[in-house]
Design an enzyme around this catalytic site. Structure first.
Site, PDB file in Angstrom:
ATOM      1  N   ASN A   1       0.865  -1.052  -0.002  1.00  0.00           N
ATOM      2  CA  ASN A   1      -0.008   0.102  -0.140  1.00  0.00           C
ATOM      3  C   ASN A   1       0.922   1.090   0.102  1.00  0.00           C
ATOM      4  O   ASN A   1       2.032   1.085   0.042  1.00  0.00           O
ATOM      5  CB  ASN A   1      -0.885  -0.086   1.227  1.00  0.00           C
ATOM      6  CG  ASN A   1      -0.405  -0.063   2.590  1.00  0.00           C
ATOM      7  OD1 ASN A   1       0.527   0.999   2.982  1.00  0.00           O
ATOM      8  ND2 ASN A   1      -0.382  -1.079   3.183  1.00  0.00           N
TER       9      ASN A   1
ATOM     10  N   LYS B   1       7.374 -17.421 -10.757  1.00  0.00           N
ATOM     11  CA  LYS B   1       6.633 -16.310 -11.395  1.00  0.00           C
ATOM     12  C   LYS B   1       5.337 -16.908 -12.024  1.00  0.00           C
ATOM     13  O   LYS B   1       5.518 -17.921 -12.776  1.00  0.00           O
ATOM     14  CB  LYS B   1       7.405 -15.371 -12.348  1.00  0.00           C
ATOM     15  CG  LYS B   1       6.561 -14.395 -12.906  1.00  0.00           C
ATOM     16  CD  LYS B   1       7.562 -13.387 -13.687  1.00  0.00           C
ATOM     17  CE  LYS B   1       6.703 -12.306 -14.431  1.00  0.00           C
ATOM     18  NZ  LYS B   1       7.397 -11.880 -15.570  1.00  0.00           N
TER      19      LYS B   1
ATOM     20  N   PHE C   1      -3.535   3.651  15.517  1.00  0.00           N
ATOM     21  CA  PHE C   1      -3.696   4.488  14.589  1.00  0.00           C
ATOM     22  C   PHE C   1      -4.991   4.231  13.671  1.00  0.00           C
ATOM     23  O   PHE C   1      -5.105   2.774  13.531  1.00  0.00           O
ATOM     24  CB  PHE C   1      -2.657   4.791  13.772  1.00  0.00           C
ATOM     25  CG  PHE C   1      -1.594   5.828  14.126  1.00  0.00           C
ATOM     26  CD1 PHE C   1      -0.831   5.936  15.221  1.00  0.00           C
ATOM     27  CD2 PHE C   1      -1.769   7.058  13.280  1.00  0.00           C
ATOM     28  CE1 PHE C   1      -0.121   6.653  15.581  1.00  0.00           C
ATOM     29  CE2 PHE C   1      -0.892   8.257  13.866  1.00  0.00           C
ATOM     30  CZ  PHE C   1      -0.147   7.919  14.938  1.00  0.00           C
TER      31      PHE C   1
ATOM     32  N   LYS D   1     -12.748   1.956  16.702  1.00  0.00           N
ATOM     33  CA  LYS D   1     -11.665   1.099  16.312  1.00  0.00           C
ATOM     34  C   LYS D   1     -10.924   1.104  17.696  1.00  0.00           C
ATOM     35  O   LYS D   1     -10.451  -0.312  18.078  1.00  0.00           O
ATOM     36  CB  LYS D   1     -10.585   1.857  15.310  1.00  0.00           C
ATOM     37  CG  LYS D   1      -9.590   0.932  14.971  1.00  0.00           C
ATOM     38  CD  LYS D   1      -9.252   1.046  13.609  1.00  0.00           C
ATOM     39  CE  LYS D   1     -10.016   0.903  12.727  1.00  0.00           C
ATOM     40  NZ  LYS D   1      -9.695   0.938  11.075  1.00  0.00           N
TER      41      LYS D   1
HETATM   42  O1  C5P Z   1      -8.039  -2.383  11.390  1.00  0.00           O
HETATM   43  P1  C5P Z   1      -7.089  -1.324  10.872  1.00  0.00           P
HETATM   44  O2  C5P Z   1      -6.259  -1.768  10.055  1.00  0.00           O
HETATM   45  O3  C5P Z   1      -7.841  -0.058  10.535  1.00  0.00           O
HETATM   46  O4  C5P Z   1      -6.182  -0.801  12.413  1.00  0.00           O
HETATM   47  C1  C5P Z   1      -5.264   0.066  12.208  1.00  0.00           C
HETATM   48  C2  C5P Z   1      -4.674   0.013  13.536  1.00  0.00           C
HETATM   49  O5  C5P Z   1      -4.310  -1.320  13.609  1.00  0.00           O
HETATM   50  C3  C5P Z   1      -3.002   0.703  13.024  1.00  0.00           C
HETATM   51  O6  C5P Z   1      -2.378   0.989  14.376  1.00  0.00           O
HETATM   52  C4  C5P Z   1      -2.533  -0.729  12.879  1.00  0.00           C
HETATM   53  O7  C5P Z   1      -0.901  -0.400  12.776  1.00  0.00           O
HETATM   54  C5  C5P Z   1      -2.860  -1.708  13.628  1.00  0.00           C
HETATM   55  N1  C5P Z   1      -3.069  -3.127  12.764  1.00  0.00           N
HETATM   56  C6  C5P Z   1      -2.187  -4.102  13.122  1.00  0.00           C
HETATM   57  N2  C5P Z   1      -2.105  -5.261  12.410  1.00  0.00           N
HETATM   58  C7  C5P Z   1      -3.021  -5.386  11.353  1.00  0.00           C
HETATM   59  C8  C5P Z   1      -3.933  -4.370  11.017  1.00  0.00           C
HETATM   60  C9  C5P Z   1      -3.765  -3.116  11.694  1.00  0.00           C
HETATM   61  O8  C5P Z   1      -1.215  -3.866  13.922  1.00  0.00           O
HETATM   62  N3  C5P Z   1      -2.937  -6.630  10.905  1.00  0.00           N
END
Ligand code: C5P
Length: 405
Positions: free
Chosen positions: A212, A291, A331, A345
Site C-alpha cells: 500500500n 513467477k 492508529f 476502532k
Molecule cells: O483495522 P485497521 O487496519 O484499520 O487498524 C489500524 C491499526 O491497527 C493501526 O494502528 C495498525 O498499525 C494496526 N494494525 C495491526 N495489524 C493489522 C492491522 C492493523 O497492527 N493486521
C-alpha cells in the site's frame, strides 16, 4: 525550525574535522539558531575565521585579549548569552584541558566561566582511534561526564590519517540531530518504545506482491520524537527507504507475519507500543515459488487469500498490556467520520489511546492532522508537520502514562 531562538556558542579546536564544522554551523543557522563562533589557535590551522564568519554572520572570536568587548571580558559576555556551548570538533588536547579546568585561552576560559546550571556544554570529539582509545582520553571522558558535560558519540570509519576505527567526528547532520534532541524535554526517560511503521508487502510470487501507499513518515517521526524524549526506541519498519532516525534501533521486515514476529520479540521489554504501520489485512494463502505466467486462456490466476494477524490487537491483549506494563497506541487511517470510526476502532482493538487521521491526507505527505481518542474524550492536534505532531503525540502519551489513563 527546531532551534528558533537558541543562541549557540560554537567552539572549534584543532583537528581536520574543522572542515565539517563549517557545514554544521550552516545547519545550525538554517534551523533558526544564532551562532557565535570561537576558534582556538589550533583550529585556525585548519579553517579560516573568514569562512566561519560568513556562515555565522558574526565576527569570530579567537583571543581572550580581543579588544572588541568594552569590558574586555569576552569570556564572560559570550558564555552568559549562550543557550549552549558546543565544541565541534573537540580535540583530545582540548578534552584534557576541559577536564583539568584550564583557562589560558578564550575557548577553555569561557567553558570554565559559564554558569553551569543554565549553559550546558556539549562536545563532539574528533581524533585518531588510538588517541580515542587511550586510557588518558577514557579518563578525560569519564571526568567530563562527571562534571556535567555531554559527550556526543564519535563516528566509526576511515580516518584522515588513513587508519580505520572509532574517533572521527559525527557528520554535520548527525551533530544537528543530537543538538536538537538535547533541547527536547526528556518526557520518556527510562521507557522502551516500540513503533511499527510503513506498509507491509505480501508476496504473490517472487516478483509481485500486495502493498500500500504508506510512506512510513509518521511512524519514523514518532520514533525520532520518542528518542529525543529520552526513550530507548525500536522501530519495526516495513519496506520503506527512509533514513533511520538517530539513536533508534531499526528492524526491517516485509510481511505482516514478519512484523508480528519482530514486534512480539520486543514486546516483553517494551513499555509503550505505537502501531502506525499500515498492515495488509489479507495475504495470498500460498506465495508461488515461481513467477506466475499468463497461460493464454485469458483467465487471471485464482488467488486465495487468508487474513493477516492483527499485530496491535495481539499485543494489546497480552498479559503485559492488560496489567498496564505495556501502553498500546493504535492508529486509524479513515476516509470519513473520523471520530465515530476512531472511537469504534479504539474499543475493537482494546487500546487506551487511538489516533485517527484521514488516510488520503496523510499518505506520503510531510504534514498531517491528528484526532486523539481515549476513554475520557477527544483532542485534536491541528494540521502541522509530522515532526511537530509526533512531538505533541509523545507529550500526550507521556502525560497519560503519568496519570495512568
Ligand atoms: O483495522 P485497521 O487496519 O484499520 O487498524 C489500524 C491499526 O491497527 C493501526 O494502528 C495498525 O498499525 C494496526 N494494525 C495491526 N495489524 C493489522 C492491522 C492493523 O497492527 N493486521
Amino acid at each position: 525550525m527546531d532551534l528558533q531562538g537558541k543562541h549557540i556558542v560554537l567552539g572549534l579546536t584543532g583537528g581536520i574535522a574543522c572542515y565539517k564544522a563549517a557545514e554544521f554551523c550552516r545547519a545550525l543557522v538554517k534551523e533558526g539558531a544564532t551562532v557565535q563562533v570561537v576558534m582556538t589557535e589550533g583550529a585556525l590551522q585548519f579553517i579560516t575565521p573568514v569562512t566561519m564568519q560568513a556562515l555565522s554572520n558574526r565576527i569570530v572570536y579567537t583571543s581572550q585579549w580581543d579588544a572588541r568587548a568594552p569590558n574586555a571580558m569576552a569570556h564572560i559576555n559570550l558564555s552568559r548569552e549562550a543557550d549552549a556551548i558546543v565544541i565541534a570538533p573537540c580535540s583530545a588536547d582540548f578534552m584534557a584541558r576541559l577536564a583539568q579546568g584550564r583557562a589560558d585561552e578564550l575557548l577553555s576560559l569561557l567553558c570554565l566561566a559559564r554558569p553551569m546550571e543554565r549553559v550546558p556544554l556539549l562536545i563532539a570529539p574528533a581524533m585518531n582511534r588510538e588517541m580515542w582509545a587511550h586510557p588518558a582520553t577514557r579518563r578525560n571522558v569519564a571526568q567530563l561526564q562527571a562534571d556535567g558535560c555531554t559527550v556526543l558519540d564519535v563516528g566509526v570509519g576511515e580516518q584522515a590519517c588513513g587508519e580505520t576505527g572509532d574517533g572521527r567526528m559525527l557528520e554535520p547532520q548527525e551533530l544537528l540531530a543530537d543538538v536538537v534532541a538535547f533541547f527536547q524535554p526528556k518526557l520518556l526517560a527510562g521507557q522502551h518504545v516500540l513503533v511499527s511503521a510503513g506498509p507491509t508487502y505480501e508476496a504473490i510470487d517472487p516478483v509481485r506482491g500486495i502493498t500500500n501507499l504508506s510512506s512510513g513518515k509518521m511512524g519514523f517521526a514518532i520514533a525520532r520524537a520518542a528518542s529525543e524524549a529520552g526513550a530507548q526506541v525500536t522501530l519495526v519498519a516495513g519496506p520503506v527507504s527512509l533514513p533511520t532516525p538517530r539513536g533508534v534501533k531499526r528492524v526491517d521486515v516485509r510481511s505482516a507475519s514478519n512484523m508480528l514476529a519482530a514486534c512480539m520479540d520486543r514486546a516483553d521489554t517494551a513499555s509503550i507500543f505505537i502501531a502506525t504501520a499500515a498492515v495488509a489485512d489479507w495475504r495470498p494463502k500460498q506465495a508461488s515459488d515461481q513467477k506466475i505466467k499468463k497461460d493464454g486462456s485469458g483467465q487471471p490466476p485464482a488467488l486465495e487469500f487468508v487474513e493477516n494477524p492483527d499485530i496491535l490487537a495481539t499485543l494489546a491483549q497480552s498479559p503485559r498490556a492488560r496489567s498496564g506494563a505495556l501502553y498500546c497506541v493504535g492508529f486509524a487511517a479513515e476516509s470519513h467520520d473520523l471520530l465515530a470510526n476512531s472511537s469504534a476502532k479504539r474499543l475493537k482493538k482494546g487500546v487506551p489511546l487511538l489516533v485517527g487521521n484521514i488516510g488520503p491526507a496523510t499518505f506520503g505527505q510531510d504534514e498531517n492532522a491528528l484526532l486523539l481518542v481515549d476513554a475520557h474524550g477527544t483532542r485534536e492536534l491541528a494540521r502541522n508537520t509530522k515532526r511537530a505532531l509526533a512531538r505533541q503525540l509523545i507529550a500526550e502519551i507521556a502525560s497519560r502514562m503519568v496519570h495512568k489513563e
